[in-house]
Motif scaffolding. Structure first.
Motif, mmCIF file in Angstrom:
data_model
loop_
_atom_site.group_PDB
_atom_site.id
_atom_site.type_symbol
_atom_site.label_atom_id
_atom_site.label_comp_id
_atom_site.label_asym_id
_atom_site.label_seq_id
_atom_site.Cartn_x
_atom_site.Cartn_y
_atom_site.Cartn_z
ATOM 1 N N VAL A 300 -2.958 -4.335 -6.552
ATOM 2 C CA VAL A 300 -2.503 -4.243 -5.160
ATOM 3 C C VAL A 300 -3.517 -4.869 -4.210
ATOM 4 O O VAL A 300 -3.143 -5.448 -3.179
ATOM 5 N N GLU A 301 -4.793 -4.799 -4.542
ATOM 6 C CA GLU A 301 -5.795 -5.431 -3.685
ATOM 7 C C GLU A 301 -5.636 -6.940 -3.678
ATOM 8 O O GLU A 301 -5.806 -7.594 -2.637
ATOM 9 N N ASN A 302 -5.280 -7.521 -4.828
ATOM 10 C CA ASN A 302 -5.125 -8.978 -4.921
ATOM 11 C C ASN A 302 -3.851 -9.480 -4.269
ATOM 12 O O ASN A 302 -3.832 -10.572 -3.694
ATOM 13 N N TYR A 303 -2.773 -8.690 -4.355
ATOM 14 C CA TYR A 303 -1.470 -9.189 -3.922
ATOM 15 C C TYR A 303 -0.967 -8.575 -2.617
ATOM 16 O O TYR A 303 0.060 -9.001 -2.105
ATOM 17 N N ASP A 304 -1.644 -7.576 -2.099
ATOM 18 C CA ASP A 304 -1.215 -6.948 -0.845
ATOM 19 C C ASP A 304 -2.412 -6.895 0.099
ATOM 20 O O ASP A 304 -3.139 -5.902 0.164
ATOM 21 N N LYS A 305 -2.617 -7.967 0.837
ATOM 22 C CA LYS A 305 -3.795 -8.089 1.692
ATOM 23 C C LYS A 305 -3.727 -7.207 2.933
ATOM 24 O O LYS A 305 -4.731 -7.028 3.627
ATOM 25 N N ASP A 306 -2.562 -6.654 3.230
ATOM 26 C CA ASP A 306 -2.422 -5.834 4.435
ATOM 27 C C ASP A 306 -2.594 -4.343 4.160
ATOM 28 O O ASP A 306 -2.449 -3.525 5.060
ATOM 29 N N ARG A 307 -2.873 -3.982 2.923
ATOM 30 C CA ARG A 307 -2.978 -2.566 2.571
ATOM 31 C C ARG A 307 -4.136 -1.891 3.299
ATOM 32 O O ARG A 307 -5.118 -2.534 3.671
ATOM 33 N N ARG A 308 -4.005 -0.593 3.472
ATOM 34 C CA ARG A 308 -5.091 0.175 4.073
ATOM 35 C C ARG A 308 -6.182 0.400 3.030
ATOM 36 O O ARG A 308 -5.902 0.720 1.880
ATOM 37 N N GLN A 309 -7.412 0.233 3.464
ATOM 38 C CA GLN A 309 -8.544 0.513 2.595
ATOM 39 C C GLN A 309 -8.748 2.024 2.522
ATOM 40 O O GLN A 309 -8.736 2.708 3.543
ATOM 41 N N LYS A 310 -8.928 2.528 1.316
ATOM 42 C CA LYS A 310 -8.993 3.985 1.139
ATOM 43 C C LYS A 310 -10.411 4.513 1.037
ATOM 44 O O LYS A 310 -10.671 5.650 1.387
#
Length: 634
Positions: A300-310
């Motif tokens: 998900v880090e590689n393919y979803d650049k808009d994710r919230r950092q946890k």
């Protein structure tokens, strides 16, 4: 009122506000509060603790608490958890438990049912949940609005998104006709349970105040799965007391865009709820060990650049075995290896097999049956013939049941003898003839809408106007006459002729046998030692000691031609699948699959037709995984 159009990109690093290991008592925090709950970090536990804190320490009246879960099973699980005295941290006495622990749709239906008169609806509403029935009514509505039946697809998608902005566009004109047809049948559909509940709360302030009082403390599970209509319902219920809003979710697990679910409701939480809104992370994994969680997070880090950092996770379990990535020669060999893994895990370990589609499970289930290993899998419908007769029975028993009659009309006009061209026709001439024939059926709704007559009366009045309507009326009239004469043999014979529920005797015998055996298999759902075989989407909320994920080839996951947002969601889907594992995780990609599964003609002698592994697999760090190549057997 905020709308999805106001969303702006948000990607805050929450490490500064996160609590490692859940040591801060987040269930006591004032809202609006979003808990970012990764896989196995205790979201259900936090919700349960929140309820206990409110009723026991804050002396909140349980009638002022509403808890919304994603599924009915999750609601039952929540009720069971707070009712279990063996769990003192979450146990709540019966008299202090909230009455309202339910799904979003059941809450919406309760609001609608209790306020039906204000919406101009009948008190005894029925819900149309069948997708085929909805498609029939949508097609009728499109033709009544002056469009082709295919125009209904756009309207159907719009309603699933839950963002209703009525205007004079074609999709809205179809929607108005569709709703009129449903109301004439004293019915609403699945989407209406949210859309109409929002309308009632928007338009009637006294009614809104009543339900807001029952949701002074609003707790929402699986927040990442809500669509725009559900977001609006949450806003409408919490607007007077936002400090009582407590939601739990994870944008990394948002996988329902096809029905409007969006990670943006999590990523823009502070903006949407403004003053006092805060976000905290649960960062202690009680389910996954480090290699499983960090390996899946990289996807998900590689393919979803808009994710919230946890932030940085800690782990309950000792570091487990590496993820095994199996490169297998074929789906047949894959099935053999999966069953070998299952044999080694049973009976001490719980096993979950995840597949992209039911077709991917066929060979595995065959192997499990041959090995006499018990398994549970989503079963296809045993058949539709008896369901056809059930709809006929519903209409015969109540000639004013417009829904059942319209379903019967669809069946009668789909038989071989029907003057309506088959739904399988493809030539423009035949397609147009079918459209014209079904227009006559759609027009039957006009007297229903204008004069309030039943659909049967409308058909009776119009039967002599065309061959299509005459054919339908004659067949259905014969069935009602035989029923009135109590001629069972004649009724069954005529039903077989008019409705053709089965093409062959063996089809009938097989369906009866399947329906009879179905309750027995369902009752075994809790037996020990069962292997669960599920689709990726169906696995949400499950966990197992050993998990096998199959079908990880390019073109399947991710699908061919996926855009950036689709790639991000499919990466999240694999993340959800992988993080069901508590210990052993096996990922499979095959170099060839049967054409029925892969939709490709594969030839071992032709290198260019060899299936490629999913690019998602290359994102998994090597320190978290090992590759295992399985050669083709001689």
């Amino acid at each position: 009122m905020n709308t999805i159009k106001e969303f702006l990109p948000a990607n805050r690093d929450l490490a500064s506000t996160a609590s490692s290991g859940g040591r801060i008592e987040m269930h006591k925090m004032e809202g609006p509060l979003l808990l970012l709950a990764g896989p196995g970090t205790g979201k259900t536990y936090q919700l349960s603790r929140r309820i206990k804190f409110l009723v026991e320490e804050q002396q909140v009246n349980p009638k002022e608490i509403t808890v919304i879960t994603f599924t009915a099973a999750a609601a039952a699980n929540m009720r069971a958890r707070i009712s279990d005295p063996r769990r003192p941290e979450t146990f709540i006495q019966k008299n202090l438990q909230p009455e309202s622990i339910c799904t979003m749709h059941s809450l919406g239906f309760r609001i609608i049912r209790e306020g039906a008169a204000l919406l101009g609806l009948a008190a005894d509403l029925s819900i149309v949940q069948s997708d085929p029935t909805k498609a029939i009514f949508m097609g009728d509505a499109a033709q009544l609005a002056g469009f082709q039946r295919a125009q209904a697809d756009q309207t159907s998608r719009c309603r699933q998104m839950g963002h209703c902005m009525m205007d004079d566009s074609s999709k809205c004109r179809v929607c108005k006709q569709y709703c009129s047809i449903l109301r004439a049948c004293d019915a609403i559909d699945y989407d209406d349970q949210i859309l109409l509940a929002c309308k009632l709360l928007r338009d009637h302030s006294a009614w809104a105040a009543r339900y807001r009082a029952q949701a002074s403390h609003l707790l929402v599970d699986e927040y990442q799965d809500i669509n725009h209509g559900q977001f609006e319902l949450i806003q409408l219920l919490s607007t007077d007391r936002p400090q009582g809003l407590f939601v739990v979710g994870d944008d990394d697990q948002s996988i329902y865009s096809w029905r409007g679910g969006s990670p943006q409701f999590i990523r823009n939480f502070e903006m949407l709820f403004k003053k006092g809104a805060r976000v905290e992370s649960l960062l202690h994994s009680r389910r996954c060990h480090r290699k499983v969680l960090e390996g899946s997070l990289r996807i998900v880090e590689n393919y979803d650049k808009d994710r919230r950092q946890k932030g940085t996770f800690t782990y309950e379990a000792d570091d487990g075995p590496p993820i095994l990535i199996h490169n297998v020669p074929s789906d047949k060999r894959e099935a053999v290896i999966v069953v070998q893994i299952i044999r080694e895990a049973l009976p001490s370990k719980k096993v979950l097999v995840l597949v992209p589609s039911r077709a991917h499970a066929t060979l595995i289930c065959e192997r499990l049956r041959k090995a006499r290993i018990k398994y549970l899998a989503p079963e296809p419908q045993p058949g539709e013939g008896l369901l056809v007769l059930e709809r006929l029975a519903a209409w015969i028993q109540n000639s004013n049941d417009n829904i059942a009659l319209r379903e019967c009309l669809e069946t009668v006009l789909g038989t071989k003898q029907s003057p309506v061209p088959s739904s399988r026709v493809r030539t423009p001439e035949k397609v147009e003839l079918r459209e014209q024939a079904l227009q006559q059926v759609s027009n039957l709704w006009r007297p229903v809408l204008e004069r309030g007559v039943s659909l049967w009366q409308s058909l009776t009045e119009s039967a002599n106007r065309s061959r299509v309507l005459g054919f339908a009326h004659e067949n259905l009239d014969q069935l009602t006459a035989l029923s009135a004469a109590d001629d069972l043999a004649g009724l069954l014979a005529q039903a077989g002729k008019s409705l053709q529920p089965w093409r062959h005797v063996n089809d009938f015998l097989e369906e009866v046998a399947n329906w009879v055996s179905r309750p027995g298999s369902a009752s075994d759902a809790g037996f020990e030692g069962a292997v669960q075989v599920m689709t990726f989407q169906g696995a949400k909320g499950l966990e197992a000691d050993t998990v096998c994920v199959v079908g990880l080839e390019e073109g399947t996951l991710p699908r061919s031609g996926s855009n950036r947002d689709e790639l991000a969601e499919q990466g999240r889907l694999l993340f959800v699948s992988m993080t069901r594992s508590k210990h052993d995780l096996h990922l499979f990609h095959a170099r060839s699959r049967s054409g029925a599964v892969s939709f490709k003609q594969l030839h071992r002698s032709d290198e260019q037709h060899t299936l490629k592994p999913s690019p998602f697999l290359s994102a998994i760090p090597r320190e978290c995984a090992e590759e295992k190549f399985h050669p083709a057997q001689a």
